[in-house]
Write an enzyme that holds these catalytic residues in place. Structure first.
Site, PDB file in Angstrom:
ATOM      1  N   GLU A   1      94.734 107.671  30.844  1.00 24.82           N
ATOM      2  CA  GLU A   1      94.487 107.332  29.431  1.00 24.82           C
ATOM      3  C   GLU A   1      95.818 107.198  28.670  1.00 24.82           C
ATOM      4  O   GLU A   1      96.729 108.014  28.842  1.00 24.82           O
ATOM      5  CB  GLU A   1      93.648 108.461  28.810  1.00 24.82           C
ATOM      6  CG  GLU A   1      93.240 108.204  27.378  1.00 24.82           C
ATOM      7  CD  GLU A   1      92.392 109.331  26.807  1.00 24.82           C
ATOM      8  OE1 GLU A   1      92.401 110.448  27.375  1.00 24.82           O
ATOM      9  OE2 GLU A   1      91.726 109.103  25.787  1.00 24.82           O
TER      10      GLU A   1
ATOM     11  N   LYS B   1      87.069 103.343  23.812  1.00 27.31           N
ATOM     12  CA  LYS B   1      86.503 104.683  24.008  1.00 27.31           C
ATOM     13  C   LYS B   1      85.321 104.907  23.063  1.00 27.31           C
ATOM     14  O   LYS B   1      85.449 104.725  21.847  1.00 27.31           O
ATOM     15  CB  LYS B   1      87.617 105.706  23.737  1.00 27.31           C
ATOM     16  CG  LYS B   1      87.293 107.140  24.060  1.00 27.31           C
ATOM     17  CD  LYS B   1      88.586 107.961  24.018  1.00 27.31           C
ATOM     18  CE  LYS B   1      88.396 109.421  24.253  1.00 27.31           C
ATOM     19  NZ  LYS B   1      89.691 110.135  24.386  1.00 27.31           N
TER      20      LYS B   1
ATOM     21  N   CYS C   1      88.036 108.955  29.216  1.00 30.10           N
ATOM     22  CA  CYS C   1      88.170 110.412  29.134  1.00 30.10           C
ATOM     23  C   CYS C   1      86.943 111.193  28.677  1.00 30.10           C
ATOM     24  O   CYS C   1      86.039 111.442  29.449  1.00 30.10           O
ATOM     25  CB  CYS C   1      89.392 110.775  28.298  1.00 30.10           C
ATOM     26  SG  CYS C   1      89.816 112.523  28.533  1.00 30.10           S
TER      27      CYS C   1
HETATM   28  N1  LIG Z   1      91.541 112.667  25.955  1.00 30.76           N
HETATM   29  C1  LIG Z   1      90.399 113.284  25.825  1.00 30.76           C
HETATM   30  O1  LIG Z   1      89.404 112.699  25.433  1.00 30.76           O
HETATM   31  N2  LIG Z   1      90.415 114.597  26.136  1.00 30.76           N
HETATM   32  C2  LIG Z   1      89.402 115.498  25.747  1.00 30.76           C
HETATM   33  C3  LIG Z   1      89.356 116.674  26.630  1.00 30.76           C
HETATM   34  C4  LIG Z   1      88.405 116.536  27.744  1.00 30.76           C
HETATM   35  O2  LIG Z   1      87.487 115.723  27.657  1.00 30.76           O
HETATM   36  O3  LIG Z   1      88.551 117.245  28.732  1.00 30.76           O
END
Ligand SMILES: NC(=O)NCCC(=O)O
Length: 384
Positions: A120, A195, A232
């Site tokens: 990401e 996203k 993510c």
């Molecule tokens: N970048 C992101 O969405 N991280 C959130 C933490 C996770 O989903 O583990």
């Protein structure tokens, strides 16, 4: 200790402490089956050694079919640390990442990879924890012709591979998004996806920076198969994976940035479960390393202000529709994971479990329509 930076990987712990039949049995139970290792070129291995990153490859088989030829595709997953300190200029940090990833993509190409995906917002540090706007929003760039897309386009064309490039995007109206750009093996942009679910947990203060996608669940038809990208935090939402699969994806990539203290025990489960539940291949990719920022920030949890995000634990892996999975890449090193998959496995698992017939989407569509109404009453019966 959460996010211990000394442990290389769970596989390393297993290999050090088990052997023979015991190791085989632990591997079968934990990983579904022991995958054959993929023979990768000597050139690729030499590059990995000289540039100090891990290179590993595995084969996921499907059964032979009478009416369809095997559809073998090589997938690459790239995980990496940031290169320049976060105190350097935006251009210095981004260019240093471009150079590093150029080498890792070359290793993927030398390994016969057809589709490669990075982590990401790979072109920048994960600065959203700071909640500061400048200089971090200056990393946001055009998905169509920003410096990172131009960089990936020439690599995609040179090596004849599809590149999925997750970036922070600034669109023509100055709105910022968390985006994955899909570049064809011809070097042209096929399109972008964004996203859907934005975290509001711990130091993941991302809603301060960019908007939730309005693009739905796009699937990209590439020369090597139909792919989708669940960015993510979207991996915590089963419906997100499901919609990409219903739209025809054979492979769903999950470029991520997540830290040990928050998610490490659930990391091996979520993308793997999504592969089983949706009869697709999934590719879970995480950052590596600890990123440190110039000014202290807080997490809104009463703990002291800090400058470090925590340990991004890497551990990128590929999971198959039958529930088997590859070992993970290292928790502490940059790496390229290569998986040769046969896309025919997706339909084979769907058919053998009868999942598409038993899925009852009509039932859920009706119930969800009711659930989203403000006056919805939960369907609970109790003894009077
Ligand atoms: N970048 C992101 O969405 N991280 C959130 C933490 C996770 O989903 O583990």
């Amino acid at each position: 200790m959460a996010g211990n930076q000394e442990t290389t990987s769970i596989e390393d712990l297993l290999n050090k402490n088990l052997s023979g039949v015991e190791l085989d049995e632990a591997t079968r139970i934990l990983y579904g089956k022991k995958l054959e290792k993929l023979n990768l070129s000597e050139e690729a291995h030499k590059l990995a050694e000289s540039a100090d990153f891990e290179l590993a490859g595995y084969i996921f088989e499907a059964k032979p079919e009478q009416t369809r030829a095997a559809r073998k595709v090589r997938i690459g997953a790239i995980q990496n640390k940031i290169v320049a300190p976060t105190t350097e200029s935006v251009a210095t940090q981004r260019d240093a990442l471009h150079s590093r990833i150029g080498v890792l993509i070359e290793a993927a190409a030398l390994s016969g990879v057809n589709i490669v995906c990075m982590q990401e917002t790979w072109h920048m540090p994960f600065a959203f924890c700071t909640r500061e706007r400048l200089p971090w929003t200056e990393f946001a760039e055009s998905a169509e012709n920003g410096p990172t897309t131009l960089f990936c386009k020439q690599l995609a064309k040179k090596f004849g591979i599809v590149i999925i490039s997750p970036i922070l995007e600034r669109d023509e109206n100055e709105v910022i998004w968390n985006t994955a750009v899909v570049i064809s093996h011809t070097g042209e942009v096929i399109g972008k996806t964004r996203k859907n679910h934005i975290p509001r947990v711990g130091d993941f203060n991302e809603s301060t920076y960019y908007m939730e996608s309005t693009l739905g669940h796009r699937v990209f038809e590439t020369a090597f198969g139909k792919i989708a990208i669940n960015i993510c935090y979207g991996r915590h939402h089963p419906q997100n994976w499901m919609m990409f699969a219903l739209n025809g994806a054979d492979i769903i990539f999950n470029p991520s940035a997540t830290v040990g203290g928050l998610s490490e025990p659930i990391w091996p489960i979520e993308a793997r479960n999504a592969a089983i539940a949706n009869h697709v291949y999934t590719v879970a990719i995480n950052r590596v390393g600890t990123e440190s920022f110039p000014y202290e920030f807080t997490s809104g949890d009463g703990k002291p202000a800090h400058k470090e995000f925590g340990h991004f634990y890497g551990s990128s892996y590929v999971a198959a529709p039958d529930g088997s999975r590859s070992p993970g890449l290292s928790r502490i090193r940059d790496g390229v994971l290569v998986a040769e998959v046969d896309l025919n496995a997706c339909r084979q698992v769907k058919d053998s479990w009868g999942f598409r017939m038993t899925q009852r989407l009509d039932l859920y569509a009706k119930e969800l329509q009711e659930f989203i109404k403000p006056d919805y009453k939960q369907n609970i019966l109790k003894e009077l």
